[in-house]
Scaffold this motif. Structure first.
Motif, PDB file in Angstrom:
ATOM      1  N   ALA A  81       0.812  -1.211   0.000  1.00 39.08           N
ATOM      2  CA  ALA A  81       0.000   0.000   0.000  1.00 39.08           C
ATOM      3  C   ALA A  81       0.852   1.270   0.000  1.00 39.08           C
ATOM      4  O   ALA A  81       0.331   2.358   0.204  1.00 39.08           O
ATOM      5  N   GLY A  82       2.130   1.147  -0.254  1.00 36.11           N
ATOM      6  CA  GLY A  82       3.052   2.274  -0.114  1.00 36.11           C
ATOM      7  C   GLY A  82       2.827   3.445  -1.038  1.00 36.11           C
ATOM      8  O   GLY A  82       3.242   4.552  -0.740  1.00 36.11           O
ATOM      9  N   ASP A  83       2.160   3.237  -2.168  1.00 34.27           N
ATOM     10  CA  ASP A  83       1.924   4.333  -3.111  1.00 34.27           C
ATOM     11  C   ASP A  83       0.557   4.969  -2.947  1.00 34.27           C
ATOM     12  O   ASP A  83       0.192   5.850  -3.712  1.00 34.27           O
ATOM     13  N   TYR A  84      -0.203   4.513  -1.956  1.00 36.25           N
ATOM     14  CA  TYR A  84      -1.569   4.997  -1.783  1.00 36.25           C
ATOM     15  C   TYR A  84      -1.720   5.765  -0.477  1.00 36.25           C
ATOM     16  O   TYR A  84      -1.179   5.365   0.554  1.00 36.25           O
ATOM     17  N   CYS A  85      -2.484   6.839  -0.530  1.00 32.95           N
ATOM     18  CA  CYS A  85      -2.734   7.676   0.641  1.00 32.95           C
ATOM     19  C   CYS A  85      -3.481   6.865   1.699  1.00 32.95           C
ATOM     20  O   CYS A  85      -4.492   6.222   1.400  1.00 32.95           O
ATOM     21  N   GLU A  86      -2.991   6.908   2.923  1.00 30.34           N
ATOM     22  CA  GLU A  86      -3.646   6.156   3.988  1.00 30.34           C
ATOM     23  C   GLU A  86      -4.932   6.826   4.453  1.00 30.34           C
ATOM     24  O   GLU A  86      -5.681   6.254   5.230  1.00 30.34           O
ATOM     25  N   HIS A  87      -5.207   8.033   3.968  1.00 26.90           N
ATOM     26  CA  HIS A  87      -6.432   8.734   4.359  1.00 26.90           C
ATOM     27  C   HIS A  87      -7.540   8.575   3.319  1.00 26.90           C
ATOM     28  O   HIS A  87      -8.636   8.172   3.651  1.00 26.90           O
ATOM     29  N   CYS A  88      -7.236   8.887   2.065  1.00 27.38           N
ATOM     30  CA  CYS A  88      -8.275   8.870   1.023  1.00 27.38           C
ATOM     31  C   CYS A  88      -8.158   7.692   0.067  1.00 27.38           C
ATOM     32  O   CYS A  88      -9.077   7.418  -0.706  1.00 27.38           O
ATOM     33  N   GLY A  89      -7.038   6.986   0.085  1.00 27.47           N
ATOM     34  CA  GLY A  89      -6.850   5.830  -0.772  1.00 27.47           C
ATOM     35  C   GLY A  89      -6.383   6.146  -2.186  1.00 27.47           C
ATOM     36  O   GLY A  89      -6.113   5.242  -2.969  1.00 27.47           O
ATOM     37  N   GLU A  90      -6.268   7.421  -2.511  1.00 25.25           N
ATOM     38  CA  GLU A  90      -5.783   7.820  -3.833  1.00 25.25           C
ATOM     39  C   GLU A  90      -4.281   7.607  -3.913  1.00 25.25           C
ATOM     40  O   GLU A  90      -3.582   7.542  -2.905  1.00 25.25           O
ATOM     41  N   ARG A  91      -3.797   7.537  -5.112  1.00 24.08           N
ATOM     42  CA  ARG A  91      -2.359   7.331  -5.336  1.00 24.08           C
ATOM     43  C   ARG A  91      -1.576   8.569  -4.892  1.00 24.08           C
ATOM     44  O   ARG A  91      -1.970   9.695  -5.171  1.00 24.08           O
ATOM     45  N   ILE A  92      -0.483   8.359  -4.195  1.00 15.25           N
ATOM     46  CA  ILE A  92       0.422   9.449  -3.814  1.00 15.25           C
ATOM     47  C   ILE A  92       1.263   9.768  -5.049  1.00 15.25           C
ATOM     48  O   ILE A  92       1.823   8.859  -5.659  1.00 15.25           O
ATOM     49  N   GLY A  93       1.361  11.030  -5.402  1.00 12.93           N
ATOM     50  CA  GLY A  93       2.110  11.429  -6.591  1.00 12.93           C
ATOM     51  C   GLY A  93       3.574  11.029  -6.514  1.00 12.93           C
ATOM     52  O   GLY A  93       4.198  11.101  -5.452  1.00 12.93           O
ATOM     53  N   ILE A  94       4.106  10.601  -7.646  1.00 12.04           N
ATOM     54  CA  ILE A  94       5.501  10.155  -7.713  1.00 12.04           C
ATOM     55  C   ILE A  94       6.461  11.278  -7.326  1.00 12.04           C
ATOM     56  O   ILE A  94       7.479  11.031  -6.676  1.00 12.04           O
ATOM     57  N   ASP A  95       6.136  12.524  -7.697  1.00 11.79           N
ATOM     58  CA  ASP A  95       7.004  13.652  -7.322  1.00 11.79           C
ATOM     59  C   ASP A  95       7.046  13.813  -5.803  1.00 11.79           C
ATOM     60  O   ASP A  95       8.098  14.100  -5.237  1.00 11.79           O
ATOM     61  N   ARG A  96       5.900  13.613  -5.147  1.00  9.10           N
ATOM     62  CA  ARG A  96       5.864  13.708  -3.680  1.00  9.10           C
ATOM     63  C   ARG A  96       6.700  12.594  -3.065  1.00  9.10           C
ATOM     64  O   ARG A  96       7.449  12.815  -2.110  1.00  9.10           O
ATOM     65  N   LEU A  97       6.581  11.387  -3.601  1.00  8.96           N
ATOM     66  CA  LEU A  97       7.351  10.262  -3.068  1.00  8.96           C
ATOM     67  C   LEU A  97       8.844  10.432  -3.306  1.00  8.96           C
ATOM     68  O   LEU A  97       9.651  10.009  -2.478  1.00  8.96           O
ATOM     69  N   LYS A  98       9.204  11.054  -4.419  1.00  9.72           N
ATOM     70  CA  LYS A  98      10.626  11.309  -4.664  1.00  9.72           C
ATOM     71  C   LYS A  98      11.160  12.345  -3.683  1.00  9.72           C
ATOM     72  O   LYS A  98      12.273  12.223  -3.184  1.00  9.72           O
ATOM     73  N   ALA A  99      10.356  13.366  -3.409  1.00 11.03           N
ATOM     74  CA  ALA A  99      10.790  14.427  -2.494  1.00 11.03           C
ATOM     75  C   ALA A  99      10.721  13.978  -1.038  1.00 11.03           C
ATOM     76  O   ALA A  99      11.544  14.384  -0.218  1.00 11.03           O
ATOM     77  N   LEU A 100       9.730  13.151  -0.726  1.00 11.96           N
ATOM     78  CA  LEU A 100       9.491  12.725   0.649  1.00 11.96           C
ATOM     79  C   LEU A 100       9.186  11.221   0.651  1.00 11.96           C
ATOM     80  O   LEU A 100       8.031  10.811   0.713  1.00 11.96           O
ATOM     81  N   PRO A 101      10.222  10.388   0.555  1.00  9.99           N
ATOM     82  CA  PRO A 101      10.011   8.938   0.401  1.00  9.99           C
ATOM     83  C   PRO A 101       9.164   8.309   1.502  1.00  9.99           C
ATOM     84  O   PRO A 101       8.563   7.273   1.300  1.00  9.99           O
ATOM     85  N   TYR A 102       9.104   8.931   2.668  1.00  9.03           N
ATOM     86  CA  TYR A 102       8.322   8.363   3.763  1.00  9.03           C
ATOM     87  C   TYR A 102       6.897   8.912   3.828  1.00  9.03           C
ATOM     88  O   TYR A 102       6.165   8.671   4.787  1.00  9.03           O
ATOM     89  N   ALA A 103       6.449   9.594   2.765  1.00 10.15           N
ATOM     90  CA  ALA A 103       5.083  10.115   2.731  1.00 10.15           C
ATOM     91  C   ALA A 103       4.086   8.958   2.759  1.00 10.15           C
ATOM     92  O   ALA A 103       4.258   7.968   2.063  1.00 10.15           O
ATOM     93  N   THR A 104       3.058   9.100   3.580  1.00 10.21           N
ATOM     94  CA  THR A 104       1.993   8.095   3.628  1.00 10.21           C
ATOM     95  C   THR A 104       0.650   8.711   3.263  1.00 10.21           C
ATOM     96  O   THR A 104      -0.374   8.045   3.353  1.00 10.21           O
ATOM     97  N   SER A 105       0.665   9.985   2.885  1.00  7.86           N
ATOM     98  CA  SER A 105      -0.567  10.637   2.456  1.00  7.86           C
ATOM     99  C   SER A 105      -0.289  11.458   1.206  1.00  7.86           C
ATOM    100  O   SER A 105       0.840  11.906   0.977  1.00  7.86           O
ATOM    101  N   CYS A 106      -1.331  11.630   0.406  1.00  6.42           N
ATOM    102  CA  CYS A 106      -1.202  12.436  -0.797  1.00  6.42           C
ATOM    103  C   CYS A 106      -1.053  13.905  -0.404  1.00  6.42           C
ATOM    104  O   CYS A 106      -1.292  14.287   0.738  1.00  6.42           O
ATOM    105  N   LEU A 107      -0.689  14.718  -1.353  1.00  6.89           N
ATOM    106  CA  LEU A 107      -0.466  16.136  -1.080  1.00  6.89           C
ATOM    107  C   LEU A 107      -1.731  16.809  -0.593  1.00  6.89           C
ATOM    108  O   LEU A 107      -1.698  17.634   0.324  1.00  6.89           O
TER     109      LEU A 107
END
Length: 116
Positions: A81-107
């Motif tokens: 589930a690492g690419d999906y927001c733990e709040h809304c279930g939408e995909r976390i943007g790749i740019d956000r994951l590159k900038a903040l690899p430990y992000a668990t929520s979408c922007l």
């Protein structure tokens, strides 16, 4: 949920490296406290060290929080589930994951709640 990020392995490696760096920094804070413990007879040094204590406490708390975020992200990746927001279930943007690899929520969710 399967982790669709083709770069998932490199993100896991990045998170593992961040975790190691954070553990190292926490250990250095602990060592600083041990090595710079004020002497009972050095009153002025003792006051100076006590003045630094809140800064060290805040730094250590911040590092520990970051380490927990890294561990949580690593666990979510392992669960698929690492690419999906733990709040809304939408995909976390790749740019956000590159900038903040430990992000668990979408922007969008992050801007409405706590960071990452």
């Amino acid at each position: 949920m399967q982790d669709p990020n083709p770069d998932g392995d490199s993100r896991r490696i990045e998170l593992d490296m961040q975790a190691a760096q954070l553990r190292d920094r926490i250990e250095r804070v602990h060592l600083h406290r041990l090595l710079n413990a004020p002497l009972e007879d050095a009153y002025s040094e003792s006051l100076s060290e006590r003045a630094n204590q809140p800064v060290l406490d805040e730094l250590e708390a911040s590092l520990a929080e970051q380490l927990q975020q890294v561990k949580r992200a690593r666990q979510r990746i392992a669960e698929g589930a690492g690419d999906y927001c733990e709040h809304c279930g939408e995909r976390i943007g790749i740019d956000r994951l590159k900038a903040l690899p430990y992000a668990t929520s979408c922007l969008s969710c992050a801007s409405h709640s706590a960071p990452a």
